[in-house]
Design a protein around this motif. Structure first.
Motif, PDB file in Angstrom:
ATOM      1  N   VAL A 110      -2.470   4.044   9.598  1.00 29.08           N
ATOM      2  CA  VAL A 110      -3.006   3.464   8.359  1.00 29.08           C
ATOM      3  C   VAL A 110      -2.218   2.196   8.034  1.00 29.08           C
ATOM      4  O   VAL A 110      -1.004   2.239   7.830  1.00 29.08           O
ATOM      5  CB  VAL A 110      -2.904   4.468   7.186  1.00 29.08           C
ATOM      6  CG1 VAL A 110      -3.438   3.836   5.901  1.00 29.08           C
ATOM      7  CG2 VAL A 110      -3.666   5.753   7.504  1.00 29.08           C
ATOM      8  N   HIS A 111      -2.903   1.049   8.041  1.00 30.21           N
ATOM      9  CA  HIS A 111      -2.279  -0.232   7.680  1.00 30.21           C
ATOM     10  C   HIS A 111      -2.976  -0.746   6.432  1.00 30.21           C
ATOM     11  O   HIS A 111      -4.205  -0.896   6.430  1.00 30.21           O
ATOM     12  CB  HIS A 111      -2.449  -1.265   8.799  1.00 30.21           C
ATOM     13  CG  HIS A 111      -1.882  -0.845  10.111  1.00 30.21           C
ATOM     14  ND1 HIS A 111      -0.577  -1.102  10.473  1.00 30.21           N
ATOM     15  CD2 HIS A 111      -2.432  -0.166  11.149  1.00 30.21           C
ATOM     16  CE1 HIS A 111      -0.353  -0.611  11.674  1.00 30.21           C
ATOM     17  NE2 HIS A 111      -1.467  -0.040  12.111  1.00 30.21           N
ATOM     18  N   THR A 112      -2.190  -1.011   5.386  1.00 28.78           N
ATOM     19  CA  THR A 112      -2.802  -1.458   4.132  1.00 28.78           C
ATOM     20  C   THR A 112      -2.313  -2.858   3.771  1.00 28.78           C
ATOM     21  O   THR A 112      -1.237  -3.282   4.196  1.00 28.78           O
ATOM     22  CB  THR A 112      -2.458  -0.488   2.984  1.00 28.78           C
ATOM     23  OG1 THR A 112      -1.033  -0.342   2.931  1.00 28.78           O
ATOM     24  CG2 THR A 112      -3.113   0.864   3.180  1.00 28.78           C
ATOM     25  N   THR A 113      -3.127  -3.529   2.964  1.00 28.08           N
ATOM     26  CA  THR A 113      -2.725  -4.842   2.461  1.00 28.08           C
ATOM     27  C   THR A 113      -3.350  -5.049   1.090  1.00 28.08           C
ATOM     28  O   THR A 113      -4.391  -4.445   0.783  1.00 28.08           O
ATOM     29  CB  THR A 113      -3.165  -5.960   3.438  1.00 28.08           C
ATOM     30  OG1 THR A 113      -2.688  -7.219   2.955  1.00 28.08           O
ATOM     31  CG2 THR A 113      -4.678  -6.056   3.597  1.00 28.08           C
ATOM     32  N   ILE A 114      -2.687  -5.864   0.275  1.00 26.88           N
ATOM     33  CA  ILE A 114      -3.285  -6.259  -1.007  1.00 26.88           C
ATOM     34  C   ILE A 114      -3.388  -7.783  -1.051  1.00 26.88           C
ATOM     35  O   ILE A 114      -2.673  -8.477  -0.321  1.00 26.88           O
ATOM     36  CB  ILE A 114      -2.506  -5.714  -2.224  1.00 26.88           C
ATOM     37  CG1 ILE A 114      -1.033  -6.145  -2.164  1.00 26.88           C
ATOM     38  CG2 ILE A 114      -2.631  -4.204  -2.309  1.00 26.88           C
ATOM     39  CD1 ILE A 114      -0.247  -5.756  -3.423  1.00 26.88           C
ATOM     40  N   ASP A 115      -4.298  -8.273  -1.892  1.00 23.74           N
ATOM     41  CA  ASP A 115      -4.615  -9.710  -1.876  1.00 23.74           C
ATOM     42  C   ASP A 115      -3.437 -10.573  -2.328  1.00 23.74           C
ATOM     43  O   ASP A 115      -3.217 -11.648  -1.790  1.00 23.74           O
ATOM     44  CB  ASP A 115      -5.817 -10.012  -2.781  1.00 23.74           C
ATOM     45  CG  ASP A 115      -7.119  -9.564  -2.145  1.00 23.74           C
ATOM     46  OD1 ASP A 115      -7.065  -9.082  -0.982  1.00 23.74           O
ATOM     47  OD2 ASP A 115      -8.173  -9.673  -2.790  1.00 23.74           O
ATOM     48  N   ARG A 116      -2.718 -10.105  -3.352  1.00 24.95           N
ATOM     49  CA  ARG A 116      -1.607 -10.913  -3.895  1.00 24.95           C
ATOM     50  C   ARG A 116      -0.390 -10.021  -4.103  1.00 24.95           C
ATOM     51  O   ARG A 116      -0.543  -8.847  -4.463  1.00 24.95           O
ATOM     52  CB  ARG A 116      -2.005 -11.531  -5.238  1.00 24.95           C
ATOM     53  CG  ARG A 116      -2.658 -12.903  -5.085  1.00 24.95           C
ATOM     54  CD  ARG A 116      -2.906 -13.534  -6.432  1.00 24.95           C
ATOM     55  NE  ARG A 116      -3.876 -12.777  -7.198  1.00 24.95           N
ATOM     56  CZ  ARG A 116      -5.203 -12.933  -7.067  1.00 24.95           C
ATOM     57  NH1 ARG A 116      -5.687 -13.808  -6.224  1.00 24.95           N
ATOM     58  NH2 ARG A 116      -6.037 -12.209  -7.788  1.00 24.95           N
ATOM     59  N   ALA A 117       0.803 -10.598  -3.913  1.00 29.14           N
ATOM     60  CA  ALA A 117       2.033  -9.809  -4.052  1.00 29.14           C
ATOM     61  C   ALA A 117       2.128  -9.218  -5.457  1.00 29.14           C
ATOM     62  O   ALA A 117       1.683  -9.833  -6.428  1.00 29.14           O
ATOM     63  CB  ALA A 117       3.241 -10.706  -3.788  1.00 29.14           C
ATOM     64  N   GLU A 118       2.665  -8.026  -5.582  1.00 25.53           N
ATOM     65  CA  GLU A 118       2.900  -7.426  -6.901  1.00 25.53           C
ATOM     66  C   GLU A 118       4.197  -6.638  -6.857  1.00 25.53           C
ATOM     67  O   GLU A 118       4.648  -6.208  -5.785  1.00 25.53           O
ATOM     68  CB  GLU A 118       1.711  -6.550  -7.329  1.00 25.53           C
ATOM     69  CG  GLU A 118       1.500  -5.344  -6.451  1.00 25.53           C
ATOM     70  CD  GLU A 118       0.274  -4.530  -6.835  1.00 25.53           C
ATOM     71  OE1 GLU A 118      -0.773  -5.107  -7.163  1.00 25.53           O
ATOM     72  OE2 GLU A 118       0.377  -3.288  -6.786  1.00 25.53           O
ATOM     73  N   GLU A 119       4.771  -6.442  -8.027  1.00 30.45           N
ATOM     74  CA  GLU A 119       6.056  -5.748  -8.111  1.00 30.45           C
ATOM     75  C   GLU A 119       5.934  -4.339  -7.551  1.00 30.45           C
ATOM     76  O   GLU A 119       4.952  -3.626  -7.847  1.00 30.45           O
ATOM     77  CB  GLU A 119       6.475  -5.683  -9.586  1.00 30.45           C
ATOM     78  CG  GLU A 119       7.973  -5.755  -9.762  1.00 30.45           C
ATOM     79  CD  GLU A 119       8.336  -5.737 -11.231  1.00 30.45           C
ATOM     80  OE1 GLU A 119       7.742  -6.524 -11.977  1.00 30.45           O
ATOM     81  OE2 GLU A 119       9.195  -4.912 -11.599  1.00 30.45           O
ATOM     82  N   GLY A 120       6.904  -3.944  -6.738  1.00 28.67           N
ATOM     83  CA  GLY A 120       6.921  -2.586  -6.209  1.00 28.67           C
ATOM     84  C   GLY A 120       6.152  -2.431  -4.913  1.00 28.67           C
ATOM     85  O   GLY A 120       6.207  -1.382  -4.276  1.00 28.67           O
ATOM     86  N   TRP A 121       5.433  -3.445  -4.488  1.00 26.62           N
ATOM     87  CA  TRP A 121       4.638  -3.350  -3.248  1.00 26.62           C
ATOM     88  C   TRP A 121       5.459  -3.929  -2.102  1.00 26.62           C
ATOM     89  O   TRP A 121       5.858  -5.097  -2.139  1.00 26.62           O
ATOM     90  CB  TRP A 121       3.336  -4.131  -3.397  1.00 26.62           C
ATOM     91  CG  TRP A 121       2.497  -4.143  -2.137  1.00 26.62           C
ATOM     92  CD1 TRP A 121       2.440  -5.137  -1.203  1.00 26.62           C
ATOM     93  CD2 TRP A 121       1.602  -3.124  -1.682  1.00 26.62           C
ATOM     94  NE1 TRP A 121       1.567  -4.804  -0.197  1.00 26.62           N
ATOM     95  CE2 TRP A 121       1.047  -3.563  -0.459  1.00 26.62           C
ATOM     96  CE3 TRP A 121       1.229  -1.867  -2.179  1.00 26.62           C
ATOM     97  CZ2 TRP A 121       0.118  -2.793   0.260  1.00 26.62           C
ATOM     98  CZ3 TRP A 121       0.313  -1.105  -1.460  1.00 26.62           C
ATOM     99  CH2 TRP A 121      -0.234  -1.568  -0.263  1.00 26.62           C
TER     100      TRP A 121
END
Ligand SMILES: Cc1cc2nc3c(=O)[nH]c(=O)nc-3n(C[C@H](O)[C@H](O)[C@H](O)COP(=O)(O)OP(=O)(O)OC[C@H]3O[C@@H](n4cnc5c(N)ncnc54)[C@H](O)[C@@H]3O)c2cc1C
Ligand code: FES
Length: 289
Positions: free
Chosen positions: A183-194
């Motif tokens: 499982v490889h995940t990504t989010i669009d923009r950096a956020e605290e705790g990620w």
């Protein structure tokens, strides 16, 4: 566990192609911001026992006096007596669904459409690439892989969302990984705790080694995302006939009557929503794709 084969399950019609059946909301789980999964069970036990579906198919959910919406089945095809529908509140009908409580009754008809090529994938590697709510129609494929894990080779999930709060089924990721699904995940923009990847989903391809002759790509998400997934898969020499997309176009009838879902000569409610890129390529240049 009852594990169905992956031939296309046909809709229950009782002579009327748009026949719906009462179904009870048995459970509601909040999955993400403005997204919840509704577990539905047919009121009539006989109907429930006849119903089965293949991973990737959808149902029409009817709220009498309000309207009807196509929603993918997001639960395990091995337990079709309890049908999950993961719904993002988008407009008129889905906002009314948001007000449902357990014990409420909806109309349900289906299953409709084509399905993910789980039989063709036997003995092959599978790369699932999806964004946001697009994971919902792919979750049944993941359940099917887990139910028959030895049938498949390397299985990779690339999953992206706008923010970590928009990610679905995060509490299942460990189970999936325990069944040898990467499982490889990504989010669009950096956020605290990620601490994971940041960026759009197709970029996750750069971290992979794929065996192009033996890999099937299954993708569902925003059309712009699927366009870049197709580019990345083709760049890795994955054959057109091994790249599958789910085209969730606007639908009204779900059974080929109204033409709302038409792309070129194809009715997405019947020939889709799941198509190989080889089938879909002639329409790749049309509006919205
Ligand atoms: C085969 C299929 C499977 C689907 N599976 C799911 C699912 O598992 N979960 C889920 O939340 N949604 C799913 N959808 C989308 C869902 O059907 C729509 O969000 C719903 O019909 C919107 O109805 P509404 O009355 O709430 O909104 P409306 O008031 O009709 O519309 C609200 C907004 O949503 C847009 N919209 C409507 N339908 C779609 C669509 N198909 N794609 C993109 N935008 C749309 C409208 O253009 C409008 O801007 C699926 C659609 C299809 C065709
Ligand atoms: S939704 Fe009516 S023809 Fe496809």
């Amino acid at each position: 566990m009852n594990v169905p084969n992956t031939l296309t399950a046909t809709p229950m019609t009782n002579g009327n192609p748009m026949q719906d059946y009462p179904a009870v909301v048995t459970e509601i789980t909040e999955d993400a911001v403005a997204v919840a999964t509704y577990m539905l069970a047919f009121q009539d036990v006989d109907v429930g026992q006849q119903f089965n579906f293949s991973a990737g198919q959808f149902n029409m959910i009817l709220l009498p006096g309000i309207g009807e919406v196509p929603i993918s089945i997001s639960s395990d095809p091995g337990t079709p007596q309890s049908l999950g529908h993961t719904i993002r509140y988008a407009g008129n009908v889905t906002s009314a669904i948001a007000r449902l409580q357990t014990g409420d009754i909806v109309g349900l008809r289906g299953p409709y459409g084509s399905h993910w090529p789980m039989d063709k994938a036997i003995g092959q590697d599978i790369c699932i690439v999806t964004g946001g709510i697009g994971l919902a129609p792919l979750r049944p494929a993941i359940y099917e892989i887990i139910n028959k894990r030895d049938d498949y080779g390397q299985v990779i999930l690339l999953y992206g969302a706008r923010t970590s709060a928009d990610m679905l089924y995060t509490d299942e990721f460990d189970t999936w990984q325990n069944h040898d699904i990467q499982v490889h995940t990504t989010i669009d923009r950096a956020e605290e705790g990620w601490s994971g990847h940041v960026g759009v989903v197709p970029m996750l391809f750069y971290h992979l080694r794929l065996d192009p002759a033996n890999t099937l790509v299954l993708t569902c998400g925003p059309e712009i995302m699927m366009r870049f997934v197709i580019y990345e898969a083709l760049a890795r020499r994955i054959p057109r006939e091994n790249i599958y997309v789910s085209m969730e176009r606007n639908m009204k009838c779900g059974v080929g009557f109204c033409g709302h879902c038409q792309i070129g000569p194809k009715f997405m409610c019947k020939e889709g929503p799941v198509l190989s890129f080889a089938q879909f390529e002639p329409f790749f240049g049309v509006e919205d794709f």
